[in-house]
Design an enzyme around this catalytic site. Sequence first.
Site, PDB file in Angstrom:
ATOM      1  N   GLU A   1      78.683  16.389-100.803  1.00  0.00           N
ATOM      2  CA  GLU A   1      77.900  16.498-102.032  1.00  0.00           C
ATOM      3  C   GLU A   1      78.062  17.899-102.633  1.00  0.00           C
ATOM      4  O   GLU A   1      77.885  18.884-101.912  1.00  0.00           O
ATOM      5  CB  GLU A   1      76.415  16.209-101.740  1.00  0.00           C
ATOM      6  CG  GLU A   1      76.187  14.799-101.212  1.00  0.00           C
ATOM      7  CD  GLU A   1      74.730  14.504-100.879  1.00  0.00           C
ATOM      8  OE1 GLU A   1      73.870  15.384-101.111  1.00  0.00           O
ATOM      9  OE2 GLU A   1      74.444  13.392-100.399  1.00  0.00           O
TER      10      GLU A   1
ATOM     11  N   CYS B   1      70.601   4.848 -99.170  1.00  0.00           N
ATOM     12  CA  CYS B   1      69.793   5.930 -99.730  1.00  0.00           C
ATOM     13  C   CYS B   1      69.239   6.808 -98.607  1.00  0.00           C
ATOM     14  O   CYS B   1      68.235   7.493 -98.796  1.00  0.00           O
ATOM     15  CB  CYS B   1      68.640   5.370-100.568  1.00  0.00           C
ATOM     16  SG  CYS B   1      69.147   4.523-102.072  1.00  0.00           S
ATOM     17  N   ALA B   2      69.906   6.780 -97.445  1.00  0.00           N
ATOM     18  CA  ALA B   2      69.426   7.527 -96.282  1.00  0.00           C
ATOM     19  C   ALA B   2      70.251   8.781 -96.065  1.00  0.00           C
ATOM     20  O   ALA B   2      69.868   9.868 -96.502  1.00  0.00           O
ATOM     21  CB  ALA B   2      69.441   6.629 -95.044  1.00  0.00           C
ATOM     22  N   ARG B   3      71.397   8.656 -95.403  1.00  0.00           N
ATOM     23  CA  ARG B   3      72.277   9.790 -95.145  1.00  0.00           C
ATOM     24  C   ARG B   3      73.722   9.323 -95.200  1.00  0.00           C
ATOM     25  O   ARG B   3      74.064   8.261 -94.687  1.00  0.00           O
ATOM     26  CB  ARG B   3      71.985  10.417 -93.771  1.00  0.00           C
ATOM     27  CG  ARG B   3      70.736  11.292 -93.745  1.00  0.00           C
ATOM     28  CD  ARG B   3      70.945  12.560 -94.558  1.00  0.00           C
ATOM     29  NE  ARG B   3      69.807  13.482 -94.504  1.00  0.00           N
ATOM     30  CZ  ARG B   3      68.837  13.512 -95.394  1.00  0.00           C
ATOM     31  NH1 ARG B   3      68.843  12.638 -96.388  1.00  0.00           N
ATOM     32  NH2 ARG B   3      67.862  14.396 -95.298  1.00  0.00           N
TER      33      ARG B   3
ATOM     34  N   ASP C   1      66.195  -2.119 -85.615  1.00  0.00           N
ATOM     35  CA  ASP C   1      65.709  -0.789 -85.248  1.00  0.00           C
ATOM     36  C   ASP C   1      65.423  -0.813 -83.756  1.00  0.00           C
ATOM     37  O   ASP C   1      64.452  -1.433 -83.316  1.00  0.00           O
ATOM     38  CB  ASP C   1      64.450  -0.433 -86.035  1.00  0.00           C
ATOM     39  CG  ASP C   1      64.069   1.033 -85.881  1.00  0.00           C
ATOM     40  OD1 ASP C   1      64.245   1.569 -84.768  1.00  0.00           O
ATOM     41  OD2 ASP C   1      63.609   1.654 -86.855  1.00  0.00           O
TER      42      ASP C   1
ATOM     43  N   ASP D   1      73.087   6.664-102.889  1.00  0.00           N
ATOM     44  CA  ASP D   1      72.421   7.881-103.366  1.00  0.00           C
ATOM     45  C   ASP D   1      72.829   9.086-102.530  1.00  0.00           C
ATOM     46  O   ASP D   1      72.536  10.215-102.910  1.00  0.00           O
ATOM     47  CB  ASP D   1      70.900   7.699-103.301  1.00  0.00           C
ATOM     48  CG  ASP D   1      70.143   8.887-103.857  1.00  0.00           C
ATOM     49  OD1 ASP D   1      70.342   9.207-105.047  1.00  0.00           O
ATOM     50  OD2 ASP D   1      69.358   9.511-103.111  1.00  0.00           O
TER      51      ASP D   1
ATOM     52  N   HIS E   1      71.778  11.856-105.106  1.00  0.00           N
ATOM     53  CA  HIS E   1      70.808  12.239-104.077  1.00  0.00           C
ATOM     54  C   HIS E   1      69.422  12.495-104.688  1.00  0.00           C
ATOM     55  O   HIS E   1      68.795  13.530-104.466  1.00  0.00           O
ATOM     56  CB  HIS E   1      71.280  13.465-103.304  1.00  0.00           C
ATOM     57  CG  HIS E   1      70.721  13.538-101.905  1.00  0.00           C
ATOM     58  ND1 HIS E   1      71.404  14.100-100.856  1.00  0.00           N
ATOM     59  CD2 HIS E   1      69.537  13.104-101.382  1.00  0.00           C
ATOM     60  CE1 HIS E   1      70.669  14.030 -99.755  1.00  0.00           C
ATOM     61  NE2 HIS E   1      69.528  13.430-100.057  1.00  0.00           N
TER      62      HIS E   1
END
Length: 358
Positions: free
Chosen positions: A304, A273-275, A218, A299, A323
């Site tokens: 979508e 599971c973010a974007r 990060d 996810d 999602h």
Amino acid sequence: MTERSEGIESATPMSHPSGHMTTRLLAAGDHFVLNRLLIDAVRAQAPGADLEFAEITLDWPLVPFGRVAEVDEASGTEDQMIEALGDAEICLTQMAPLTRRVIEACPRLKLIGIGRGGPVNANLEAAAEHGVTVCYAPGRNAGATAEHTLGMILAAARRIPQTHAELTADRWRSDYYRYDEVGIELAGSTVGLVGGGAVGHRVAQMLAALGARVLIHDPYLTETAVGELVSLDDLLSRADVVTLHARVTPETKGMIGAPQLAAMRPGAIIVNCARGALLDYEAVCDAIEGGHLFGAAFDVFPEEPIPAESRLLTTPGIVLTPHLAGASRQTAANAARILAEDVARHLRGEPLVNVAKP
């Protein structure tokens, strides 16, 4: 149509003996962040305020959200919101389309509360031009998303969905016990997190508690209480599992493509599971079918719902959920509480905490 809360008879602001005017609020909830959660949270945070609520229930998630005029991920119509808002001073919602047209049609509106991690369904520029403050609910689903991420890691590593499907099809697949078919334990494994914000931090804590070595990439972090801060290249080369927790920015869009997947360890797992925009999903399918990756769990997706012809639906070793990582009752309650705290500050004339800037 707009519904009034129990005991509300008029949309006209009412004068009280103290001289204070009643503050009108519209709760534009849906079938996840319920109106009763929004109203109860505001009453709990501002117990002495003179409040009048109107209500409208939007169709999401029974009807998928979409683009409305210039805003994204919205439920309902502009006309519906203009009628429901009337002369409300405050609007609390998760999915309502707060477009320029809606904002301009409601001159009494002073505060919009968007009960989600990013106010993509509000025109922030139009709000600023008309003196309307927009607040939102960062971190509302951090706990739910972190737990879902952990579940997805375990599901992919231990082939839980695949073996369940085999059993329901009346196939007892003991051949999954072959050494080259079995997965890993998290204890003693190395898990790399791309993004160490609210969700990533919770995932790191869970993984460390299970005995995993945690790496975090990060660029905005200079220190971490859990894990080791490393470069992206170092993380990809060392991790048995890579899980994504970054926001989509010009710098992060498509940050994991075929070259980065090739740099991962053979037999590794990737989780998102973010974007969906962070990752090249076609490249993931290639890497799994080619035997380089053990599996994946997603996810979120570039489109979508997932198109029927997508390789994600047929590539073995991929775990999919629609999602839902942030879908918990606590998330809905958190969204209402976070908004209500800023509503109470607004009513007291205090600075707000979670203000969205254009």
